[in-house]
Design a protein around this motif. Structure first.
Motif, short mmCIF file in Angstrom:
data_model
loop_
_atom_site.label_atom_id
_atom_site.label_comp_id
_atom_site.label_asym_id
_atom_site.label_seq_id
_atom_site.Cartn_x
_atom_site.Cartn_y
_atom_site.Cartn_z
N GLN A 1 -10.49 -10.50 -5.44
CA GLN A 1 -10.17 -10.14 -6.82
C GLN A 1 -9.47 -8.78 -6.90
OE1 GLN A 1 -14.17 -10.69 -8.17
NE2 GLN A 1 -13.90 -12.89 -8.50
N ALA A 2 -9.79 -7.89 -5.97
CA ALA A 2 -9.09 -6.60 -5.93
C ALA A 2 -7.63 -6.79 -5.55
CB ALA A 2 -9.78 -5.66 -4.94
N VAL A 3 -7.37 -7.68 -4.59
CA VAL A 3 -5.99 -7.96 -4.21
C VAL A 3 -5.23 -8.57 -5.39
CG1 VAL A 3 -4.50 -9.33 -2.68
CG2 VAL A 3 -6.55 -8.23 -1.76
N GLU A 4 -5.89 -9.44 -6.12
CA GLU A 4 -5.26 -10.04 -7.30
C GLU A 4 -4.88 -8.96 -8.31
OE1 GLU A 4 -6.19 -13.53 -10.57
OE2 GLU A 4 -7.76 -12.10 -10.06
N ALA A 5 -5.78 -8.02 -8.56
CA ALA A 5 -5.53 -6.95 -9.53
C ALA A 5 -4.35 -6.07 -9.09
CB ALA A 5 -6.79 -6.10 -9.71
N ILE A 6 -4.26 -5.81 -7.80
CA ILE A 6 -3.16 -4.99 -7.27
C ILE A 6 -1.83 -5.73 -7.40
CG2 ILE A 6 -2.20 -3.94 -5.19
CD1 ILE A 6 -5.17 -3.52 -4.27
N LEU A 7 -1.79 -6.99 -6.96
CA LEU A 7 -0.54 -7.74 -6.98
C LEU A 7 -0.08 -8.07 -8.40
CD1 LEU A 7 -1.07 -7.83 -3.95
CD2 LEU A 7 -0.36 -10.22 -3.95
N GLY B 1 0.81 -1.22 0.00
CA GLY B 1 0.00 0.00 0.00
C GLY B 1 0.84 1.26 0.00
N ARG B 2 2.06 1.17 0.55
CA ARG B 2 2.96 2.32 0.59
C ARG B 2 3.82 2.44 -0.67
NH1 ARG B 2 4.78 0.77 6.71
NH2 ARG B 2 2.93 1.61 7.79
N GLY B 3 3.57 1.53 -1.63
CA GLY B 3 4.26 1.65 -2.91
C GLY B 3 5.34 0.63 -3.19
N LYS B 4 5.58 -0.29 -2.26
CA LYS B 4 6.59 -1.32 -2.49
C LYS B 4 6.06 -2.35 -3.49
CE LYS B 4 9.60 -0.25 0.94
NZ LYS B 4 11.06 -0.06 0.81
N SER B 5 6.96 -2.95 -4.25
CA SER B 5 6.55 -4.05 -5.13
C SER B 5 6.31 -5.29 -4.28
CB SER B 5 7.65 -4.34 -6.16
OG SER B 5 8.78 -4.92 -5.52
N VAL B 6 5.66 -6.30 -4.88
CA VAL B 6 5.41 -7.54 -4.15
C VAL B 6 6.71 -8.18 -3.70
CG1 VAL B 6 4.48 -9.88 -4.35
CG2 VAL B 6 3.23 -7.96 -5.35
N GLU B 7 7.71 -8.21 -4.58
CA GLU B 7 8.99 -8.82 -4.22
C GLU B 7 9.70 -8.02 -3.13
OE1 GLU B 7 10.11 -11.79 -5.06
OE2 GLU B 7 8.17 -11.99 -6.09
N GLU B 8 9.62 -6.70 -3.20
CA GLU B 8 10.22 -5.87 -2.15
C GLU B 8 9.55 -6.12 -0.81
OE1 GLU B 8 11.73 -1.95 -4.71
OE2 GLU B 8 9.64 -2.07 -3.97
N ALA B 9 8.23 -6.26 -0.84
CA ALA B 9 7.49 -6.50 0.40
C ALA B 9 7.87 -7.86 1.00
CB ALA B 9 5.98 -6.45 0.14
N LYS B 10 7.96 -8.88 0.17
CA LYS B 10 8.33 -10.21 0.64
C LYS B 10 9.73 -10.20 1.26
CE LYS B 10 7.47 -13.57 -2.31
NZ LYS B 10 7.30 -14.24 -3.64
N VAL C 1 7.83 -16.30 4.97
CA VAL C 1 6.84 -16.65 3.96
C VAL C 1 5.56 -15.86 4.19
CG1 VAL C 1 5.40 -18.50 3.02
CG2 VAL C 1 7.78 -18.96 3.65
N VAL C 2 5.06 -15.20 3.13
CA VAL C 2 3.79 -14.47 3.19
C VAL C 2 2.73 -15.37 2.55
CG1 VAL C 2 2.57 -12.35 2.54
CG2 VAL C 2 5.03 -12.28 3.02
N GLU C 3 2.01 -16.11 3.39
CA GLU C 3 1.13 -17.15 2.90
C GLU C 3 -0.02 -16.62 2.04
OE1 GLU C 3 1.86 -20.14 2.94
OE2 GLU C 3 2.72 -20.84 4.83
N GLY C 4 -0.44 -15.38 2.29
CA GLY C 4 -1.54 -14.83 1.50
C GLY C 4 -1.19 -14.69 0.02
N ILE C 5 0.06 -14.37 -0.27
CA ILE C 5 0.51 -14.26 -1.66
C ILE C 5 0.47 -15.63 -2.32
CG2 ILE C 5 2.47 -13.69 -3.15
CD1 ILE C 5 3.21 -11.52 -1.10
N GLU D 1 -3.77 0.18 -9.76
CA GLU D 1 -3.08 0.83 -8.65
C GLU D 1 -3.90 0.61 -7.38
OE1 GLU D 1 -4.20 3.92 -7.11
OE2 GLU D 1 -2.42 4.02 -5.81
N ALA D 2 -3.22 0.47 -6.25
CA ALA D 2 -3.88 0.06 -5.02
C ALA D 2 -5.05 0.96 -4.65
CB ALA D 2 -2.87 0.02 -3.87
N ARG D 3 -4.86 2.27 -4.70
CA ARG D 3 -5.93 3.17 -4.30
C ARG D 3 -7.13 3.03 -5.23
NH1 ARG D 3 -5.56 7.16 -0.72
NH2 ARG D 3 -3.28 7.10 -0.84
N SER D 4 -6.89 2.88 -6.51
CA SER D 4 -7.98 2.74 -7.47
C SER D 4 -8.75 1.45 -7.24
CB SER D 4 -7.43 2.76 -8.90
OG SER D 4 -6.80 3.99 -9.18
#
Length: 332
Positions: free
Chosen positions: A305-311, A265-274, A280-284, A316-319
């Motif tokens: 489905q919104a989480v899927e679209a963001i990841l 949400g703060r702008g990090k990529s999925v890989e950066e967040a992991k 392990v981030v089980e939700g991903i 964009e997360a806010r949208s």
């Protein structure tokens, strides 16, 4: 004395191993990583569980055949992506009728099997059957490791197996309930991690408690719809492994999924967040399977489905989160 082997030396496996050993069980920890075992056996501590000391009587082995031999219970506590490989490796050494407890949470993307079903599948390939119980609920390892009050569910259609697990795992600070809805219990443990990502993303965007409460509540509605469509019991999702696990994962800073979502949400990529979460981030891992299940069972799951679209970088997360607010009005 009850003999238990714990597969996996992560925080949850080690927290449970300590709990069991401290309450008079004979515990052996297996890991595929010898360095982990050496550290645990020499320091009696886990680097991600500060303040916890492991009983000196605990045993450690990298030999999976040894871990499977002569045990009353085998406890699968490896991360969900490694459950199948571990079960395949262990299967030739597991006796017929073995009592197995799984605490990993997830759904396999390729097969859409829960973790218990994966274990049964690998055992069947080796010509064996076991009594597999899912142990799941709102249980942060950091708190269990400090003997803080916790409640959890042992789920199996085999009532005797569930009660046996209940008896072995219950302590003065760790209360175990039973139910017969193993699939619903495991589904709750997997999908709640995806909802926690959504909550984390909302918090990372600067949204407040109102948004958090809405996502938790409506997330549970999505989970319940999916579970009922899959033949699970509605009451499961109002209990510890449903709403209970959802609350703790979506509100606690111990939650890796919440933390990862906040970073995204703060702008990090999925890989950066992991990478920053460091575990392990089980939700991903559970997200692709949750989306496939929603499609297969024709269940509306807009938050998932919104989480899927963001990841996936489609929105964009806010949208994506604001699009949830703009959906057509309906009855709750």
């Amino acid at each position: 004395m009850t003999k238990i082997a714990v597969f996996g030396a992560g925080t949850w496996g080690i927290a449970l191993a300590r709990l069991l050993a401290a309450n008079g069980r004979d515990v052996t920890v297996w890991s595929a990583i010898p360095a982990e075992l050496k550290s645990l056996s020499t320091t009696h501590r886990h680097p991600n569980l500060p303040g916890m000391e492991l009983p000196a009587a605990m045993h450690y082995t990298a030999d999976i055949a040894e871990a499977c031999t002569g045990r009353d219970i085998l406890l699968f506590a490896v991360p969900s992506p490694f459950v199948r490989a571990t079960a395949k490796k262990a299967a030739p050494h597991i006796p017929e009728g073995q009592l197995i407890v799984d605490v990993a949470k997830g759904v396999e993307d390729k097969t859409l099997m829960t973790m218990s079903e994966i274990i049964e599948d690998e055992l069947a390939k080796a010509g064996r059957k076991a009594r597999v119980v899912a142990l799941s609920g709102p249980t942060h390892a950091e708190e269990v490791a400090r003997d803080m009050p916790t409640a959890i569910v042992a789920a199996s259609a085999d009532e005797d197996a569930a009660k046996a697990v209940q008896k072995v795992f219950t302590t003065p600070t760790f209360r175990v309930y039973t139910n017969d809805d193993r699939r619903g219990t495991e589904l709750g443990g997997a999908v709640k991690n995806v909802i926690a990502l959504a909550v984390g993303i909302a918090l990372g965007l600067g949204y407040g408690d109102n948004a958090k409460a809405a996502l938790i509540t409506r997330g549970n509605a999505e989970l319940s719809r999916l579970g009922i469509a899959m033949g699970c019991k509605a009451e499961t999702f109002a209990g510890l492994s449903g709403m209970g696990d959802l609350i703790v994962t979506c509100t606690s800073m111990h939650s890796r999924n919440l933390h990862a979502g906040m970073l995204i949400g703060r702008g990090k990529s999925v890989e950066e967040a992991k990478t920053e979460v460091g575990q392990v981030v089980e939700g991903i891992n559970a997200l692709p399977a949750a989306c496939r299940l929603a499609k297969q069972y024709k269940v509306e799951m807009p938050i998932v489905q919104a989480v899927e679209a963001i990841l996936d970088g489609k929105l964009e997360a806010r949208s994506a989160l604001m699009a949830l607010m703009g959906r057509s009005l309906k009855r709750e």
